[in-house]
Design a protein around this motif. Structure first.
Motif, PDB file in Angstrom:
ATOM      1  N   LEU A  50       1.363  -5.858  -2.783  1.00 20.36           N
ATOM      2  CA  LEU A  50       1.926  -7.109  -3.323  1.00 20.36           C
ATOM      3  C   LEU A  50       1.283  -7.445  -4.665  1.00 20.36           C
ATOM      4  CD1 LEU A  50       3.645  -9.668  -3.128  1.00 20.36           C
ATOM      5  CD2 LEU A  50       1.885 -10.662  -1.639  1.00 20.36           C
ATOM      6  N   ARG A  51      -0.030  -7.216  -4.772  1.00 17.44           N
ATOM      7  CA  ARG A  51      -0.728  -7.469  -6.045  1.00 17.44           C
ATOM      8  C   ARG A  51      -0.084  -6.638  -7.159  1.00 17.44           C
ATOM      9  NH1 ARG A  51      -3.462 -11.632  -6.777  1.00 17.44           N
ATOM     10  NH2 ARG A  51      -1.969 -11.724  -8.434  1.00 17.44           N
ATOM     11  N   ARG A  52       0.218  -5.378  -6.846  1.00 13.30           N
ATOM     12  CA  ARG A  52       0.856  -4.505  -7.853  1.00 13.30           C
ATOM     13  C   ARG A  52       2.230  -5.034  -8.242  1.00 13.30           C
ATOM     14  NH1 ARG A  52      -1.546  -0.261  -5.023  1.00 13.30           N
ATOM     15  NH2 ARG A  52       0.321   0.216  -3.809  1.00 13.30           N
ATOM     16  N   LEU A  53       3.022  -5.445  -7.248  1.00 14.53           N
ATOM     17  CA  LEU A  53       4.370  -5.970  -7.533  1.00 14.53           C
ATOM     18  C   LEU A  53       4.262  -7.211  -8.436  1.00 14.53           C
ATOM     19  CD1 LEU A  53       7.479  -5.950  -6.939  1.00 14.53           C
ATOM     20  CD2 LEU A  53       6.980  -7.453  -4.992  1.00 14.53           C
TER      21      LEU A  53
ATOM     22  N   THR B 212       7.378  -6.800   7.981  1.00 15.71           N
ATOM     23  CA  THR B 212       8.338  -6.911   6.867  1.00 15.71           C
ATOM     24  C   THR B 212       7.711  -6.358   5.595  1.00 15.71           C
ATOM     25  OG1 THR B 212       9.248  -8.898   7.882  1.00 15.71           O
ATOM     26  CG2 THR B 212       9.821  -8.494   5.571  1.00 15.71           C
ATOM     27  N   PRO B 213       8.349  -5.359   4.955  1.00 13.41           N
ATOM     28  CA  PRO B 213       7.738  -4.749   3.766  1.00 13.41           C
ATOM     29  C   PRO B 213       7.721  -5.677   2.552  1.00 13.41           C
ATOM     30  CG  PRO B 213       9.612  -3.447   4.583  1.00 13.41           C
ATOM     31  CD  PRO B 213       9.620  -4.730   5.331  1.00 13.41           C
ATOM     32  N   VAL B 214       6.707  -5.528   1.736  1.00 11.53           N
ATOM     33  CA  VAL B 214       6.552  -6.283   0.488  1.00 11.53           C
ATOM     34  C   VAL B 214       7.770  -6.085  -0.428  1.00 11.53           C
ATOM     35  CG1 VAL B 214       5.258  -6.078  -1.689  1.00 11.53           C
ATOM     36  CG2 VAL B 214       4.047  -6.478   0.458  1.00 11.53           C
ATOM     37  N   GLY B 215       8.371  -4.886  -0.376  1.00 14.49           N
ATOM     38  CA  GLY B 215       9.513  -4.576  -1.236  1.00 14.49           C
ATOM     39  C   GLY B 215      10.686  -5.530  -1.068  1.00 14.49           C
ATOM     40  N   MET B 216      10.772  -6.226   0.086  1.00 16.81           N
ATOM     41  CA  MET B 216      11.868  -7.168   0.309  1.00 16.81           C
ATOM     42  C   MET B 216      11.798  -8.347  -0.662  1.00 16.81           C
ATOM     43  SD  MET B 216      13.133  -5.390   2.557  1.00 16.81           S
ATOM     44  CE  MET B 216      14.583  -6.205   3.168  1.00 16.81           C
TER      45      MET B 216
END
Ligand code: DX5
Ligand code: ZN
Length: 215
Positions: free
Chosen positions: A158-161, A118-122
């Motif tokens: 995820l850290r960047r998001l 599952t991508p972090v973008g979700m």
């Protein structure tokens, strides 16, 4: 300092009191409790009666990871078992925003868990509303599996998001964690390491927890 959440899945359930007592005396920051329903994952672990027992003996916050379908049905029961953090899978919640709100209203920290594929973008639309994100670094269901290497890049993403959105969420990683993989995910930005097999199969579990905390 890295936070460590040893997974009781690898504990000796015939001597659970002894193992919880060891964790109470260790440097563990919390206890990771893996609940599996045999539907969301191909394994069944334990449920509320066992969690109640763990609550009675544990002196650290309970980090409850629900590998079950539709976990929103159980918010109050999880709270009544003394959970500090309730982790629900993104893949198991049709109305994730509602479930996250219900967890917080019940007085617990809300964590959303992502399976390896599952991508972090979700998480873009929910990242500022969650207290923690749990990235699975194995396919959930069993302890003692090998770490999936692509998790390292996923942690960095995820850290960047989190940094870009000003979210206060912490990053927890679960599955195949040892000193090597733990160091790699911490370098990529992880805050909390779950470790089951690595801690409980060690000849000195308390020293192993202390070593993970140094990463
Ligand atoms: C896997 C569980 C994990 C598991 C980790 O489905 O969510 O918490 O106990 O175990 P190890 O550290 O042995 O991979
Ligand atoms: Zn887990």
């Amino acid at each position: 300092m890295t936070l460590v959440s040893p997974s009781l899945l690898s504990a000796d359930f015939g001597a659970l009191d002894r193992d919880i007592d060891m964790l109470n005396r260790s440097e563990a920051d919390m206890l990771h409790i893996d609940v599996m329903d045999g539907v969301f994952v191909p394994n069944i672990s334990f449920g509320f009666p066992v969690m109640k027992f763990i609550e009675r003996s544990a002196k650290k916050p309970l980090d409850v990871h629900l590998m079950i379908v539709d976990p929103g049905r159980y918010v109050s029961q999880v709270r009544d078992c003394g959970a500090a953090i309730m982790n629900v899978h993104y893949e198991a919640c049709t109305h994730l925003n509602r479930v996250v709100q219900q967890i917080r209203q019940a007085g617990m920290k809300a964590a959303v868990t992502l399976n390896p594929a599952t991508p972090v973008g979700m998480l873009e639309e929910i990242i500022t509303d969650v207290d923690m994100v749990l990235l699975m670094s194995v396919n959930p269901g069993f302890g003692g599996q090998s770490f999936i290497q692509s998790t390292i890049a996923k942690v960095a993403k995820l850290r960047r998001l989190i940094d870009e959105t000003g979210s206060k969420a912490t990053i927890e990683v679960d599955g195949g964690i040892n000193l090597q993989t733990g160091a790699e995910v911490v370098a990529a930005g992880a805050d909390v390491l779950v470790a089951g097999n690595f801690v409980f199969s060690a000849s000195d579990p308390m020293a192993t927890i202390a070593a993970l905390k140094q990463l």
